[in-house]
Design a protein around this motif. Structure first.
Motif, mmCIF file in Angstrom:
data_model
loop_
_atom_site.group_PDB
_atom_site.id
_atom_site.type_symbol
_atom_site.label_atom_id
_atom_site.label_comp_id
_atom_site.label_asym_id
_atom_site.label_seq_id
_atom_site.Cartn_x
_atom_site.Cartn_y
_atom_site.Cartn_z
ATOM 1 N N ASP A 1 17.198 30.225 46.943
ATOM 2 C CA ASP A 1 16.060 30.578 47.884
ATOM 3 C C ASP A 1 16.788 31.294 48.983
ATOM 4 O OD1 ASP A 1 16.917 28.753 49.993
ATOM 5 O OD2 ASP A 1 16.250 26.982 48.974
ATOM 6 N N PHE A 2 15.957 31.552 49.843
ATOM 7 C CA PHE A 2 16.435 32.594 51.260
ATOM 8 C C PHE A 2 17.452 32.245 51.742
ATOM 9 C CE2 PHE A 2 15.969 34.440 55.478
ATOM 10 C CZ PHE A 2 15.977 35.799 54.994
ATOM 11 N N ARG A 3 17.724 30.737 51.879
ATOM 12 C CA ARG A 3 18.998 30.339 52.668
ATOM 13 C C ARG A 3 20.216 30.588 51.957
ATOM 14 N NH1 ARG A 3 17.417 24.002 52.797
ATOM 15 N NH2 ARG A 3 16.896 24.956 50.735
ATOM 16 N N LEU B 1 21.310 34.060 53.006
ATOM 17 C CA LEU B 1 22.170 33.962 54.390
ATOM 18 C C LEU B 1 23.473 33.503 53.952
ATOM 19 C CD1 LEU B 1 19.196 32.751 56.477
ATOM 20 C CD2 LEU B 1 19.815 35.082 56.164
ATOM 21 N N GLY B 2 23.755 32.430 53.080
ATOM 22 C CA GLY B 2 24.787 31.612 53.002
ATOM 23 C C GLY B 2 25.735 32.640 52.268
ATOM 24 N N GLY C 1 11.442 30.429 50.331
ATOM 25 C CA GLY C 1 11.859 30.461 51.698
ATOM 26 C C GLY C 1 12.903 29.480 51.879
ATOM 27 N N GLY C 2 12.903 28.432 51.122
ATOM 28 C CA GLY C 2 13.786 27.320 51.575
ATOM 29 C C GLY C 2 13.595 26.654 52.991
ATOM 30 N N LYS D 1 11.461 24.126 55.597
ATOM 31 C CA LYS D 1 10.593 23.010 55.583
ATOM 32 C C LYS D 1 9.986 22.671 56.665
ATOM 33 C CE LYS D 1 14.092 20.714 52.505
ATOM 34 N NZ LYS D 1 15.174 21.699 52.738
ATOM 35 N N LEU E 1 9.314 34.200 57.431
ATOM 36 C CA LEU E 1 10.658 33.799 57.862
ATOM 37 C C LEU E 1 11.291 34.481 59.370
ATOM 38 C CD1 LEU E 1 11.944 33.585 54.301
ATOM 39 C CD2 LEU E 1 11.407 31.583 55.777
ATOM 40 N N SER E 2 10.656 35.674 59.383
ATOM 41 C CA SER E 2 11.126 36.469 60.482
ATOM 42 C C SER E 2 10.548 35.854 62.038
ATOM 43 C CB SER E 2 10.667 37.856 60.742
ATOM 44 O OG SER E 2 10.608 38.423 59.346
ATOM 45 N N TYR F 1 15.353 34.283 61.161
ATOM 46 C CA TYR F 1 16.579 34.150 59.973
ATOM 47 C C TYR F 1 17.627 33.281 60.756
ATOM 48 C CZ TYR F 1 14.291 38.134 57.295
ATOM 49 O OH TYR F 1 13.453 38.782 56.504
ATOM 50 N N ASN F 2 17.938 33.558 61.986
ATOM 51 C CA ASN F 2 19.315 32.981 62.587
ATOM 52 C C ASN F 2 19.150 31.669 62.786
ATOM 53 O OD1 ASN F 2 21.153 35.170 62.799
ATOM 54 N ND2 ASN F 2 18.986 36.051 63.783
ATOM 55 N N LEU G 1 17.719 29.390 60.174
ATOM 56 C CA LEU G 1 17.678 28.809 59.145
ATOM 57 C C LEU G 1 19.175 28.506 58.666
ATOM 58 C CD1 LEU G 1 15.410 31.366 57.229
ATOM 59 C CD2 LEU G 1 14.645 28.981 57.776
ATOM 60 N N GLU G 2 19.263 27.540 58.026
ATOM 61 C CA GLU G 2 20.551 26.931 57.540
ATOM 62 C C GLU G 2 21.103 27.965 56.374
ATOM 63 O OE1 GLU G 2 23.027 23.175 56.000
ATOM 64 O OE2 GLU G 2 20.946 23.357 55.782
ATOM 65 N N PRO G 3 21.989 28.733 56.551
ATOM 66 C CA PRO G 3 22.858 29.240 55.493
ATOM 67 C C PRO G 3 23.429 28.274 54.296
ATOM 68 C CG PRO G 3 23.710 30.029 57.585
ATOM 69 C CD PRO G 3 23.018 28.767 57.910
ATOM 70 N N LEU G 4 23.333 28.519 53.173
ATOM 71 C CA LEU G 4 23.750 27.818 52.260
ATOM 72 C C LEU G 4 24.200 28.435 51.069
ATOM 73 C CD1 LEU G 4 20.736 25.487 51.166
ATOM 74 C CD2 LEU G 4 22.400 24.850 52.642
#
Lengths: 479, 537
Positions: free
Chosen positions: A370-372, A375-376, B284-285, B287, B329-330, B334-335, B337-340
């Motif tokens: 997904d979108f995260r 970013l990751g 989008g991940g 929640k 999401l914008s 974006y900043n 959201l948790e990057p995974l």
């Protein structure tokens, strides 16, 4: 003492041999030994450091010709020429004399008048008296005598200074010279075979002095840098995409990525892409089924009339996402792919632009994405390649991904700079390939880091043809 | 990717409050925009080529208000009924027209500047250099309605074009005015030209070229504006009209409809879209709450299950749930959201090409050669002078030096030698890279220059490489434009031509100003690779 003797280089020994208590100039020593003056100077400085010789620098003043004076050192002075002419003819027209002597006439005539040898009468120079020589005529030839000061005023001679180095041997130097040290200069197969070396010592080198520079084989730093990036990517589980030709139909450059043919970035007339002229302007798309599906999606979603001519037009690929698209033909799922490929843009060459350069691009395919993860992934790249997780994301725009993101990182030297972008491929793009899982597409621009790290400010240096410049860039052994 | 200029005070007045530089930058970041210059005038680059609604101070201000929560949901616009009419006789070259009248606008200097900038940017990029879209703005109070959009003989009508003094026929406009010359290509081949005529048969505008100076000259003090959009692609024309009209509303304008063949424009009612909430959350991940960010992205939430949304009519880019996802999401940022890191296990690996190039480069270092990188683009003249060809050439080169693709690596390597004549010898250089003969392939090229080099030394190096790769070449007498006759061999692997090795002709050395012997070889890396793959599988 013996230790010193043993360590003398052959040049030092040669020079020491000709030195005496009477100082000799470097020039003299050079003549006697047959060594070049630079070698003599080097040997002398080593000998002096070891206390075996003493050198003294003396400044001497001496007379020398000026450029003009050098000519008159072997040619008659103008006043002499005028006087000789008068001796022959008694009188000479001023205009004729002017023609003969030019600018020199004035000073020459002045001198003759001052010495009472000639006068001017009705436009003519008339001889009054003749003398066979002036005192300064000797001086201009020999640089000696009383006339020098007058000549200096006339700008024909000048006083110069020069330092000369003279050297003499010290008592210690004499002692060392008299020591009988039987040294071998070098090992040769003959000496080794005969055993002549036994019981003898090899002359010690001055191992601390510099040796001449030499160049050996080495890899190109930028190529090596790109290669190191590949290693990092495979360590993260990325597989390299297939190599392929940059000469492709426009279809593969943009249409297949869901960029409509009338999109500003696809405008063939707008010169964002190099077009191929020969051997052929048009190419074939082997993937007929894919081609038809892409065309169908374009006409349905974008609502324009598809042009086969535009799609088949051969171009030089303008971005590396082309390779990602090619990979979508038959990808593994889950799959992670990357490519570093040469791409082409019609840019004028300057310090910041090249018509061809390398791009790093990749994709990740998996049901779970997904979108995260986008970013990751980007943040992870920042950590791996730039060494910082200090990143900021900006909403981006790429015609083939949605959502799209650009990443900025805080670089210690450059501040906040954009290093890459990513997005999730649009479903309209994936549909013709029959791919149903999310596909993250990403691209990174890394040459800037290479340039900063290696002090390169002009991007043309990445392709420099100047060997000195290339040799000055250190070996790339890690990113 | 347009870059627009807006006055800072004007932007903040439109937003309704001032923003710090940091706050503005952060907000723009989530509107696909970047602040390029901060001062009394701001320079902002907007990345999205499908969001013309962001290409003006008015549109940006509206998006900023929404993003900051100063306004929520899809903006509501009232369109007043009217008797304004356009009769569209569908000129063949650009058959569509849509239009609107906006009254009571207070443009002022900033508004006028923004209107001109917005029109220009839309026509250039979104309008594909006016092919798809041309926008005209005229004095609604001076026009006698109805207007006829028709095609006429290029010499039949004359008018004074915008900022000109003399009257010109349509044909003359193409020749005598700057815009005319710039955009004449759009009318190439047309026997009749499109034109908007008012009820008194006066030219209102000559699309896609110029407006009339009499009816079409908008000033800071113009209050009532007739906006026409002509073109070839109706959906994007409608978006363009809505973008311009709603921007004018930000400056106090009241929108009045114009009927085009009976169909009223503009239609500023929000459009409806239905998206699966599950889809948004899954891809989008995300929640968190949906309503707040969607409202700040300019959506009105009609119902949540299923998620039915209204979005403003100035957005022409929402075609797919993906587009809603990006807006959501914008707005969240974006900043936040948790990057995974993707939890996808895969085996990494390199292509055979990379591996063989590694091996070849290693071996070349072993022969004390230095690696060079040159462009694959080249000057065909350089090759031609050496008796070589460059089969792949470009139609639109930027300069002659880069107008073809190289067919061999050796000319560039010789050029490098030539540029380094003052450095000591021997010099040994190599390059691996792509060549186009015209078949695309990867080559290894090697040159060595020095008193002692010869056919033998170059061949020794080549044989060393091949021996290390377990390959057994054969050498056959050959001829080659770069090499001395009798001192060049073609290299074969099992009857397949791999490349050439030899001593470079003195004529070639002279051409490069080299006064030292040069020996060289070039081989096709793919031949090595295919040979290897055959013998090892």
């Amino acid at each position: 003492m013996e230790e010193i003797a043993r360590k003398l280089s052959s040049h030092e020994v040669t020079v020491l041999r000709v030195l005496s208590e009477e100082p000799k100039t470097v020039e003299e020593v050079s003549k006697e030994t047959g060594l070049p003056e630079a070698a003599v100077m080097r040997a002398l400085s080593f000998l002096e450091r070891k206390g075996l010789a003493l050198t003294e620098k003396k400044t001497i003043h001496y007379w020398d010709w000026t450029e003009k004076g050098r000519y008159y050192s072997s040619n008659p002075l103008p006043e002499r020429r005028l006087l000789e002419l008068l001796k022959e003819r008694e009188e000479v027209d001023l205009s004729e004399a002017k023609e003969l002597l030019g600018d020199e006439l004035g000073p020459a005539l002045g001198l003759l008048k001052k010495e009472g040898l000639a006068k001017i009468e009705k436009g003519k120079i008339v001889l009054l008296r003749y003398i066979p020589s002036f005192p300064w005529e000797e001086s201009i030839r020999t640089l000696e005598g009383e006339g020098l000061e007058l000549l200096q005023k006339r700008g024909l001679v000048t006083r110069r200074k020069r330092s000369i180095i003279r050297a003499r041997i010290t008592p210690r130097g004499k002692e060392v010279r008299n020591l009988k040290v039987d040294l071998l200069e070098r090992l040769t197969p003959e000496i080794l075979r005969s055993g002549e070396w036994k019981g003898k010592e090899l002359r010690a080198y001055d191992v601390e002095s510099p040796v001449p520079k030499k160049h050996y084989g080495s890899k190109h730093p930028y190529v090596e840098f790109l290669r190191k990036i590949k290693d990092v990517l495979i360590s993260m589980g990325f597989e390299e995409m297939e190599y392929s030709s940059p000469v492709i139909p426009h279809f593969w450059d943009l249409e297949v990525l869901f960029v409509p043919q009338d999109h500003p970035s696809a405008d063939l007339g707008a010169a964002d892409t190099f077009l191929v002229e020969t051997p052929s302007r048009y190419g074939e798309i082997k993937e007929k089924e894919l081609y038809e599906k892409v065309k169908e999606v374009h006409e349905r979603v974008w609502g324009y009339k598809w042009s086969d001519e535009v799609a088949r037009r051969l171009v030089l690929r303008s971005h590396a996402t082309v390779l990602s698209a090619l990979t979508l033909r038959n990808p593994k799922v889950p799959g992670k792919y990357f490519t570093i490929s040469r791409v082409y843009r019609p840019e004028q060459v300057d310090a910041k632009h090249l018509p061809e350069f390398n791009q790093l691009d990749g994709i990740v395919l998996d049901e779970s994405l997904d979108f995260r993860h986008l970013l990751g992934l980007l943040k992870n790249f920042a950590e791996v390649f730039v060494g910082t997780g200090n990143v900021r994301f900006k909403a981006g725009y790429f015609p083939f991904t949605e959502p799209s993101v650009e990443m900025f990182v805080k670089h210690p030297e450059l501040g906040w700079i954009e290093i890459g972008g990513a997005g999730i491929f649009r479903e309209e793009l994936l549909e013709p390939f029959g791919i149903e899982v999310p596909v993250i597409a990403w691209g990174l621009g890394l040459e800037r880091f290479f340039m900063v790290r290696y002090g390169i400010s002009d991007i043309r240096d990445l392709f420099t043809e100047n060997l000195d410049r290339l040799r000055s860039i250190p070996k790339v052994w890690r990113l | 990717m347009p870059t627009i200029k807006v006055k800072r005070d004007d932007l903040f007045r439109l937003v309704g409050r001032e923003l710090s530089r940091e706050e503005l930058e952060r907000t723009l970041f989530m509107l696909k925009s970047e602040l390029e210059d901060w001062g009394e005038e701001l320079e902002i680059s907007v990345d999205d080529s499908e969001r013309p609604d962001l290409w003006s101070a008015e549109g940006l201000a509206r998006a900023i208000r929404l993003h900051l929560g100063l306004q929520r949901g899809a903006p509501v616009y009232k369109v007043y009924p009217s008797t304004y009419e356009v009769i569209n006789e569908e000129p063949r070259i650009r058959p569509y027209i849509v239009a609107a009248v906006v009254k009571g606008v207070n443009l002022g200097p900033e508004g006028l500047e923004q209107l001109i900038q917005l029109q220009e940017k839309i026509m250039l990029s979104y309008g594909r250099r006016r092919k798809r879209i041309a926008i005209g703005t005229s004095r609604a109070d001076l026009i006698h309605f109805p207007i006829t959009y028709t095609e006429v003989d290029p010499d039949a009508y004359s008018f004074v074009p915008l900022y000109e003094e003399e009257e010109m026929t349509l044909r003359e406009v193409l020749e005598k005015t700057e815009k005319g010359r710039e955009y004449a290509f759009l009318l190439e081949g047309a026997e009749k030209f499109p034109v908007l005529l008012d009820a008194s048969e006066r030219v209102v505008t000559f699309p896609p070229i110029l407006n009339s100076n009499d009816l079409g000259r908008i000033t800071e003090d113009t209050h009532d504006i007739f906006v026409d959009v002509t073109g070839t692609h109706l959906p994007s024309m409608i978006t363009a009209l809505n973008v311009v009209v709603t921007a004018l509303v930000e400056r106090g304008g009241e929108v009045h409809e114009v009927k085009v063949n009976g169909v009223p424009y503009p239609d500023l009612r929000p459009r409806e879209v239905e998206v699966s909430e599950e889809y948004l959350r899954r891809l989008g991940g995300y929640k968190g709450d949906l309503r707040d960010p969607l409202e700040r992205a300019g959506y009105t939430v009609l119902s949540q299950n299923p998620l039915r949304l209204l979005y403003p009519a100035y957005r022409g880019d929402i075609r797919h749930p993906r587009d809603v996802l990006e807006d959501l999401l914008s707005a969240v940022d974006y900043n936040r959201l948790e990057p995974l890191i993707p939890n996808v296990y895969t085996q990494g690996g390199l292509r055979d090409e990379t591996l063989i190039l590694d091996a070849l480069r290693d071996l070349m270092i072993g022969v004390s050669a230095e690696e060079i990188q040159t462009f694959t683009l080249t000057d065909p003249e350089l090759f031609r002078k050496l008796g070589l060809d460059t089969p792949v050439t470009l139609s639109n080169p930027v300069s002659k030096s880069y107008s073809a693709l190289r067919s061999s690596l050796l000319p560039h390597l010789l050029r490098v030698l030539s540029k380094n004549r003052t450095l000591p010898y021997p010099q040994r250089l190599f390059e691996v890279g792509e060549v186009f003969t015209p078949q695309w392939s990867i080559s290894l090229g090697y040159v060595e220059a020095g008193r002692e080099v010869s056919y033998t030394t170059a061949r020794q190096a080549l044989e060393f490489l091949l021996r290390k790769l377990e390959l057994n070449p054969t050498f056959k007498e050959a001829s080659h434009p770069l090499f001395i006759r009798g001192r060049v061999a073609a290299v074969y692997l099992d009857g397949e031509l791999l490349g050439y090795v030899g001593e470079v002709k003195p004529e070639v050395l002279e051409h490069f100003g080299l006064i030292v012997p040069v020996a060289a070889f070039e081989i096709d890396v793919y031949k090595i690779l295919s040979r290897h793959n055959r013998s090892h599988h």
